[in-house]
Write an enzyme that holds these catalytic residues in place. Sequence first.
Site, PDB file in Angstrom:
ATOM      1  N   CYS A  48       2.967  -4.832   6.730  1.00 24.25           N
ATOM      2  CA  CYS A  48       2.703  -4.575   5.312  1.00 24.25           C
ATOM      3  C   CYS A  48       3.958  -4.080   4.601  1.00 24.25           C
ATOM      4  CB  CYS A  48       1.583  -3.542   5.170  1.00 24.25           C
ATOM      5  SG  CYS A  48      -0.024  -4.143   5.723  1.00 24.25           S
TER       6      CYS A  48
ATOM      7  N   HIS B 129       0.822  -1.210   0.000  1.00 29.55           N
ATOM      8  CA  HIS B 129       0.000   0.000   0.000  1.00 29.55           C
ATOM      9  C   HIS B 129       0.854   1.256   0.000  1.00 29.55           C
ATOM     10  CE1 HIS B 129       0.789   0.724   4.284  1.00 29.55           C
ATOM     11  NE2 HIS B 129       0.381  -0.504   4.569  1.00 29.55           N
TER      12      HIS B 129
END
Length: 165
Positions: free
Chosen positions: A140, A118
């Site tokens: 992440c 992301h």
Amino acid sequence: MMPLARLSGLLLILLLAAGLGFAGEVVDAVRVLKAERRLELLRGTDVVRSYPVVLGGDPIGHKRREGDGRTPEGRYILDWRNAESAYHRSIHVSYPDARDVAAARSRGEDPGGMIMIHGQRNGFGWAGGLLQSFDWTDGCIAVTNAEMDEIWNLVRDGTPIEILP
């Protein structure tokens, strides 16, 4: 007013200059080199794009459980995407797989999940340069918003991802 043909040609030039690619130019695989803090987009064996990344706050080693701050290692699939994510666009990594779940259960732990590639948290895109200077995610793989836009356009759902130590 600009003629439609000229406007279309100008748009084509802008897309090529931005390196955003077209549907026929999608990549075959994604590779993350955790130690080098780098994400690579591959077409065959050729690296066609490379981006610096930041990872979880405790990035060394394979993710074992929810909240450990680690980014998983291994082969997974980028299986779905979220254009309305709390972070600028996100593409889901298929962690945990059956092995990850079994290993966590054997330890009495929750393997965690929702590992994504992301951009920056919405509203903080302006701080991308600063935020990309240290590991801050919960596991992440984060890039700048502009880099996420490129990745979003070049990676399709179902693309394999290999995350290496």
